[in-house]
Design an enzyme around this catalytic site. Structure first.
Site, PDB file in Angstrom:
ATOM      1  N   GLU A  90       0.827  -1.214   0.000  1.00 28.30           N
ATOM      2  CA  GLU A  90       0.000   0.000   0.000  1.00 28.30           C
ATOM      3  C   GLU A  90       0.860   1.264   0.000  1.00 28.30           C
ATOM      4  OE1 GLU A  90      -2.490  -1.812   3.251  1.00 28.30           O
ATOM      5  OE2 GLU A  90      -4.053  -0.830   2.079  1.00 28.30           O
ATOM      6  N   GLU A  95      -4.246  -9.645   4.193  1.00 27.02           N
ATOM      7  CA  GLU A  95      -5.257  -9.148   5.145  1.00 27.02           C
ATOM      8  C   GLU A  95      -6.465 -10.067   5.332  1.00 27.02           C
ATOM      9  OE1 GLU A  95      -3.624  -7.203   3.068  1.00 27.02           O
ATOM     10  OE2 GLU A  95      -3.028  -5.350   4.079  1.00 27.02           O
TER      11      GLU A  95
HETATM   12  N1  COA Z   1       4.797  -8.004  12.278  1.00 29.04           N
HETATM   13  C1  COA Z   1       5.671  -8.157  13.298  1.00 29.04           C
HETATM   14  N2  COA Z   1       6.826  -8.858  13.193  1.00 29.04           N
HETATM   15  C2  COA Z   1       7.093  -9.420  12.001  1.00 29.04           C
HETATM   16  C3  COA Z   1       6.221  -9.293  10.893  1.00 29.04           C
HETATM   17  C4  COA Z   1       5.028  -8.556  11.074  1.00 29.04           C
HETATM   18  N3  COA Z   1       4.161  -8.372  10.072  1.00 29.04           N
HETATM   19  N4  COA Z   1       6.750  -9.971   9.853  1.00 29.04           N
HETATM   20  C5  COA Z   1       7.908 -10.489  10.301  1.00 29.04           C
HETATM   21  N5  COA Z   1       8.125 -10.153  11.576  1.00 29.04           N
HETATM   22  C6  COA Z   1       9.263 -10.516  12.424  1.00 29.04           C
HETATM   23  C7  COA Z   1       9.178 -11.976  12.864  1.00 29.04           C
HETATM   24  O1  COA Z   1       8.349 -12.093  14.005  1.00 29.04           O
HETATM   25  C8  COA Z   1      10.627 -12.270  13.152  1.00 29.04           C
HETATM   26  O2  COA Z   1      10.959 -11.749  14.403  1.00 29.04           O
HETATM   27  P1  COA Z   1      11.897 -12.582  15.416  1.00 29.04           P
HETATM   28  O3  COA Z   1      13.200 -12.746  14.676  1.00 29.04           O
HETATM   29  O4  COA Z   1      11.978 -11.709  16.617  1.00 29.04           O
HETATM   30  O5  COA Z   1      11.192 -13.885  15.639  1.00 29.04           O
HETATM   31  C9  COA Z   1      11.374 -11.475  12.091  1.00 29.04           C
HETATM   32  O6  COA Z   1      10.444 -10.446  11.657  1.00 29.04           O
HETATM   33  C10 COA Z   1      11.761 -12.282  10.862  1.00 29.04           C
HETATM   34  O7  COA Z   1      10.580 -12.922  10.364  1.00 29.04           O
HETATM   35  P2  COA Z   1      10.452 -14.498  10.179  1.00 29.04           P
HETATM   36  O8  COA Z   1       8.999 -14.838  10.229  1.00 29.04           O
HETATM   37  O9  COA Z   1      11.352 -15.220  11.140  1.00 29.04           O
HETATM   38  O10 COA Z   1      11.031 -14.655   8.718  1.00 29.04           O
HETATM   39  P3  COA Z   1      10.629 -15.791   7.676  1.00 29.04           P
HETATM   40  O11 COA Z   1      11.591 -15.634   6.548  1.00 29.04           O
HETATM   41  O12 COA Z   1      10.497 -17.106   8.319  1.00 29.04           O
HETATM   42  O13 COA Z   1       9.162 -15.367   7.149  1.00 29.04           O
HETATM   43  C11 COA Z   1       7.457 -13.867   6.351  1.00 29.04           C
HETATM   44  C12 COA Z   1       8.972 -14.132   6.502  1.00 29.04           C
HETATM   45  C13 COA Z   1       7.278 -12.484   5.751  1.00 29.04           C
HETATM   46  C14 COA Z   1       6.862 -14.943   5.440  1.00 29.04           C
HETATM   47  C15 COA Z   1       6.799 -13.977   7.740  1.00 29.04           C
HETATM   48  O14 COA Z   1       7.553 -13.158   8.624  1.00 29.04           O
HETATM   49  C16 COA Z   1       5.371 -13.500   7.755  1.00 29.04           C
HETATM   50  O15 COA Z   1       4.485 -14.204   7.305  1.00 29.04           O
HETATM   51  N6  COA Z   1       5.133 -12.282   8.294  1.00 29.04           N
HETATM   52  C17 COA Z   1       3.797 -11.756   8.469  1.00 29.04           C
HETATM   53  C18 COA Z   1       3.262 -11.189   7.157  1.00 29.04           C
HETATM   54  C19 COA Z   1       1.873 -10.639   7.397  1.00 29.04           C
HETATM   55  O16 COA Z   1       0.914 -11.365   7.525  1.00 29.04           O
HETATM   56  N7  COA Z   1       1.794  -9.310   7.531  1.00 29.04           N
HETATM   57  C20 COA Z   1       0.565  -8.646   7.907  1.00 29.04           C
HETATM   58  C21 COA Z   1      -0.085  -8.054   6.706  1.00 29.04           C
HETATM   59  S1  COA Z   1      -1.616  -7.275   7.116  1.00 29.04           S
END
Ligand code: COA
Length: 239
Positions: free
Chosen positions: A115, A135
């Site tokens: 966005e 979302e």
């Molecule tokens: N909010 C808060 N923290 C987040 C985040 C988010 N949207 N996305 C990633 N992080 C943090 C993780 O908690 C992790 O923190 P930690 O190291 O303290 O555990 C760090 O960023 C790295 O992320 P991680 O999940 O370990 O990396 P990954 O390569 O395994 O996965 C993603 C990457 C993007 C696939 C996964 O982080 C994810 O699905 N994030 C959420 C995406 C989402 O749904 N966003 C909301 C949209 S409305």
């Protein structure tokens, strides 16, 4: 250079550089970032020295992985969390800026990340970029204009598919869908953004601003009204 906690804002040669700076959380958009972005966007809007702006994400892995999910967990519900993020109209402010905005996108570009990119005028993606709108899977809808800006940028059916199914797309597909303007090797992403910004910054800022306004505002008008807008803006150019 102004340093906030989760945004870095720098100004060089009439170009503003805004970096989302929570690399340990993949630059997830939290309330602090909302507040700092609001301040930075206000400064950009009012500062005549800034002619063009580049937005990027810090760290190797993400432009922005969407809304901060830990704040979702502390709010009474995802819907409340969404409302909280609306308390400041960051998105209205974003879209009201008449200067060209360039997004330099790498790694994860999810939710609020897309966005923010859609509030920009030119989107450059590195080869590793991945785009998604998770979302609905979280029981909410986009809070930063995505339901409006995505289908105004890519095809309606593809926007619906991305949003309704949570389908992620890679940089090449994003280019094919015209979600991004160019796909670039990772190490060339910021230099390319800077090159474009320098080119735009060298032009007459009034002409550039009017050109942006004519296109963006014109899209919401009939052709006749759009031509009037163009004529009105054109008559105020210096050249
Ligand atoms: N909010 C808060 N923290 C987040 C985040 C988010 N949207 N996305 C990633 N992080 C943090 C993780 O908690 C992790 O923190 P930690 O190291 O303290 O555990 C760090 O960023 C790295 O992320 P991680 O999940 O370990 O990396 P990954 O390569 O395994 O996965 C993603 C990457 C993007 C696939 C996964 O982080 C994810 O699905 N994030 C959420 C995406 C989402 O749904 N966003 C909301 C949209 S409305």
């Amino acid at each position: 250079m102004s340093n906030f906690e989760v945004i870095i804002y720098e100004k060089r040669n009439n170009i503003g550089y805004v970096t989302l700076n929570r690399p340990q959380a993949l630059n997830a958009y939290n309330i602090q970032m909302r507040d700092e972005l609001y301040q930075v966007l206000g400064a950009i809007k009012d500062d005549s020295e800034v002619r063009v702006v580049v937005f990027a994400g810090a760290g190797e892995r993400a432009f922005c992985a969407g809304a901060d999910l830990t704040e979702f967990l502390t709010a009474p519900s995802p819907v409340i969390a969404r409302q909280v993020r609306w308390e400041r109209d960051v998105w209205g402010l974003f879209l009201s800026i008449d200067k060209p905005l360039i997004a330099a996108l790498h790694g994860y570009v999810l939710g609020d990340g897309i966005e923010i990119a859609l509030c920009c005028d030119i989107r450059l993606a590195s080869e590793d970029a991945q785009f998604g709108m998770p979302e609905p899977g979280l029981g909410i809808i986009p809070a930063a204009g995505g339901t409006q800006t995505l289908p105004r940028t890519i095809n309606k059916a593809k926007a619906l598919e991305m949003l309704l199914t949570g389908k992620w797309i890679n940089a090449e597909e994003a280019l094919r869908l015209k979600l991004v303007n160019q796909v670039i090797p990772r190490k060339e992403l910021l230099p390319r953004a800077e090159e474009l910004a320098n080119k735009i910054a060298a032009y007459d800022p009034i002409a550039v601003s009017y050109a942006k306004q004519a296109i963006i505002r014109g899209l919401d008008l009939s052709l006749e009204q759009g031509l009037e807008l163009e004529a009105r803006l054109g008559s105020h150019c210096h050249g």
